[in-house]
Design an enzyme around this catalytic site. Structure first.
Site, mmCIF file in Angstrom:
data_model
loop_
_atom_site.group_PDB
_atom_site.id
_atom_site.type_symbol
_atom_site.label_atom_id
_atom_site.label_comp_id
_atom_site.label_asym_id
_atom_site.label_seq_id
_atom_site.Cartn_x
_atom_site.Cartn_y
_atom_site.Cartn_z
ATOM 1 N N ASP A 1 0.872 -1.186 0.000
ATOM 2 C CA ASP A 1 0.000 0.000 0.000
ATOM 3 C C ASP A 1 0.904 1.230 0.000
ATOM 4 O O ASP A 1 2.129 1.110 0.113
ATOM 5 C CB ASP A 1 -0.885 -0.001 1.265
ATOM 6 C CG ASP A 1 -1.796 1.216 1.343
ATOM 7 O OD1 ASP A 1 -2.381 1.599 0.311
ATOM 8 O OD2 ASP A 1 -1.936 1.809 2.441
ATOM 9 N N SER A 2 0.278 2.403 -0.066
ATOM 10 C CA SER A 2 1.060 3.641 0.009
ATOM 11 C C SER A 2 1.554 3.907 1.432
ATOM 12 O O SER A 2 2.497 4.659 1.615
ATOM 13 C CB SER A 2 0.190 4.810 -0.459
ATOM 14 O OG SER A 2 -0.936 4.937 0.382
ATOM 15 N N TYR B 1 -1.048 8.346 -2.646
ATOM 16 C CA TYR B 1 -1.200 7.867 -4.023
ATOM 17 C C TYR B 1 -2.453 8.481 -4.677
ATOM 18 O O TYR B 1 -2.525 8.628 -5.882
ATOM 19 C CB TYR B 1 -1.361 6.342 -4.044
ATOM 20 C CG TYR B 1 -0.070 5.546 -3.981
ATOM 21 C CD1 TYR B 1 1.137 6.130 -3.620
ATOM 22 C CD2 TYR B 1 -0.077 4.189 -4.293
ATOM 23 C CE1 TYR B 1 2.310 5.378 -3.568
ATOM 24 C CE2 TYR B 1 1.088 3.430 -4.252
ATOM 25 C CZ TYR B 1 2.273 4.026 -3.887
ATOM 26 O OH TYR B 1 3.419 3.284 -3.851
ATOM 27 N N GLY B 2 -3.421 8.763 -3.817
ATOM 28 C CA GLY B 2 -4.764 9.073 -4.319
ATOM 29 C C GLY B 2 -4.885 10.334 -5.143
ATOM 30 O O GLY B 2 -5.867 10.534 -5.849
ATOM 31 N N CYS C 1 -4.244 -1.669 -1.822
ATOM 32 C CA CYS C 1 -4.433 -0.238 -2.059
ATOM 33 C C CYS C 1 -5.438 -0.121 -3.194
ATOM 34 O O CYS C 1 -5.231 -0.688 -4.268
ATOM 35 C CB CYS C 1 -3.093 0.376 -2.464
ATOM 36 S SG CYS C 1 -3.223 2.078 -3.021
ATOM 37 N N ASN C 2 -6.521 0.588 -2.943
ATOM 38 C CA ASN C 2 -7.551 0.729 -3.976
ATOM 39 C C ASN C 2 -7.044 1.529 -5.166
ATOM 40 O O ASN C 2 -7.345 1.205 -6.316
ATOM 41 C CB ASN C 2 -8.775 1.439 -3.395
ATOM 42 C CG ASN C 2 -9.554 0.559 -2.446
ATOM 43 O OD1 ASN C 2 -10.507 -0.087 -2.829
ATOM 44 N ND2 ASN C 2 -9.144 0.510 -1.196
ATOM 45 N N THR C 3 -6.269 2.582 -4.881
ATOM 46 C CA THR C 3 -5.794 3.440 -5.968
ATOM 47 C C THR C 3 -4.884 2.635 -6.903
ATOM 48 O O THR C 3 -5.037 2.685 -8.128
ATOM 49 C CB THR C 3 -5.030 4.657 -5.386
ATOM 50 O OG1 THR C 3 -5.797 5.208 -4.320
ATOM 51 C CG2 THR C 3 -4.783 5.704 -6.440
ATOM 52 N N GLU D 1 -3.042 8.787 8.605
ATOM 53 C CA GLU D 1 -1.586 8.644 8.749
ATOM 54 C C GLU D 1 -1.094 9.425 9.976
ATOM 55 O O GLU D 1 -0.113 9.058 10.606
ATOM 56 C CB GLU D 1 -0.861 9.121 7.484
ATOM 57 C CG GLU D 1 -1.047 8.209 6.273
ATOM 58 C CD GLU D 1 -0.160 6.955 6.289
ATOM 59 O OE1 GLU D 1 0.918 6.983 6.893
ATOM 60 O OE2 GLU D 1 -0.575 5.940 5.693
ATOM 61 N N CYS E 1 -11.024 2.806 0.217
ATOM 62 C CA CYS E 1 -9.609 3.133 0.434
ATOM 63 C C CYS E 1 -9.215 2.365 1.680
ATOM 64 O O CYS E 1 -9.955 2.354 2.669
ATOM 65 C CB CYS E 1 -9.436 4.635 0.656
ATOM 66 S SG CYS E 1 -7.781 5.093 1.215
ATOM 67 N N THR E 2 -8.066 1.704 1.618
ATOM 68 C CA THR E 2 -7.714 0.803 2.723
ATOM 69 C C THR E 2 -7.382 1.561 4.018
ATOM 70 O O THR E 2 -7.270 0.950 5.076
ATOM 71 C CB THR E 2 -6.543 -0.113 2.326
ATOM 72 O OG1 THR E 2 -5.443 0.691 1.872
ATOM 73 C CG2 THR E 2 -6.959 -1.076 1.224
ATOM 74 N N HIS E 3 -7.236 2.862 3.931
ATOM 75 C CA HIS E 3 -7.047 3.654 5.162
ATOM 76 C C HIS E 3 -8.375 3.819 5.929
ATOM 77 O O HIS E 3 -8.369 4.008 7.143
ATOM 78 C CB HIS E 3 -6.520 5.050 4.826
ATOM 79 C CG HIS E 3 -5.047 5.109 4.538
ATOM 80 N ND1 HIS E 3 -4.493 4.578 3.404
ATOM 81 C CD2 HIS E 3 -4.011 5.622 5.259
ATOM 82 C CE1 HIS E 3 -3.179 4.796 3.417
ATOM 83 N NE2 HIS E 3 -2.868 5.416 4.538
#
Ligand code: DGL
Length: 270
Positions: free
Chosen positions: A11-12, A43-44, A74-76, A153, A185-187
């Site tokens: 992921d980012s 990344y988004g 990561c979805n993006t 983050e 979004c995985t966040h």
């Protein structure tokens, strides 16, 4: 037949840990190698070309660890780069968008699905494409929420500022009478409670991580890539492109497994 090679997950930043957590539960005998691209996050807001370049470098790095499969957590990156890296590489990949779309289509009762995600994922239209390939009559409403990633983050998971931001973003979706909302979004699962409170109990939240880990389990079984049963849990490895200590603190809070250190990788070299 068994295959003891590890599985890569990337992921980012810390968001992919929400997928990592599910993968650990679903395939507990598999050793996992996590990479968080903390130097180049977010990344988004970046272009498709840039994300494809980043994904290629990460795949090259993970392949130095002899991975047998890679989860794009990561979805993006799943929306922008999965088809490209899949075509270029000889190992299997699992992204998060397709599994998320599948479970949302199966969950909705009124046929109205919301997707919250990064600007990149929303503008790729990938959730809508997958959902419509399952049922063209379903209505999909996307909303980009770019401030969620830096707030997560920063660790502001239960903060009043994050609540205020969520309220502003989600207000628009409330008027669409959706009954299902994809955390695209995985966040975002890390602020799930706050999103749930904002949307109300009539809206079901879909976290694609669970379905993704199930898809991985099936893939390993189908291709004879499963590791043999272990007596002790495997020792997973964690790498980032910057700020390892900060990542380590976060990872320990999200995962209940022993993480002794995080390696820093100069990802631009790959
Ligand atoms: N967690 C990632 C996703 O699922 C990317 C977030 C970001 O770096 O913008 O899209």
């Amino acid at each position: 037949m068994s295959d003891e090679r590890p599985i890569g997950v990337f992921d980012s930043g810390v968001g992919g840990l929400t997928v990592f957590r599910e993968v650990m539960r679903r395939v507990p005998d598999e050793k996992l190698i996590y990479f968080g691209d903390t130097a180049r996050l977010p990344y988004g807001t970046k272009s498709r070309e840039t994300i494809i370049g980043f994904a290629r470098q990460i795949v090259r790095f993970l392949k130095t660890k002899d991975v047998k499969a890679i989860v794009v957590a990561c979805n993006t990156a799943s929306a922008y780069a999965l088809d490209v890296i899949e075509a270029e590489e000889d190992i299997p990949f699992i992204g998060v968008v397709k599994p998320g779309a599948k479970v949302a289509a199966a969950t909705t009762k009124n046929g109205r699905i919301g997707v919250i995600a990064t600007s990149g994922t929303i503008s790729s239209g990938m959730y809508g494409n997958y959902i419509h390939s399952i049922d063209p009559d379903l209505k999909v409403f996307g909303k980009e929420c770019p401030l969620f990633v830096p707030l997560v983050e920063e660790g502001w998971l239960h903060d009043s500022v994050t609540r205020e931001v969520a309220s502003r973003y989600l207000n628009e979706l409330k008027g669409e009478f959706i009954d299902t909302l994809i955390l695209g979004c995985t966040h975002y699962p890390l602020i799930r409670r706050l999103i749930a409170e904002e949307m109300g109990e009539d809206v079901k939240l879909v976290n694609p991580a669970y379905e993704t880990s199930m898809a991985l389990r099936e893939l390993l079984a189908e291709r004879g890539l499963e590791a043999s049963p272990r007596e002790k849990p495997p020792k997973h490895e964690f790498y980032v492109s910057d700020a390892a200590e900060r990542f380590l603190t976060f990872a320990k809070a999200v995962l209940s497994c022993d993480i002794s250190s995080t390696g820093v990788v100069d990802i631009e070299r790959y």
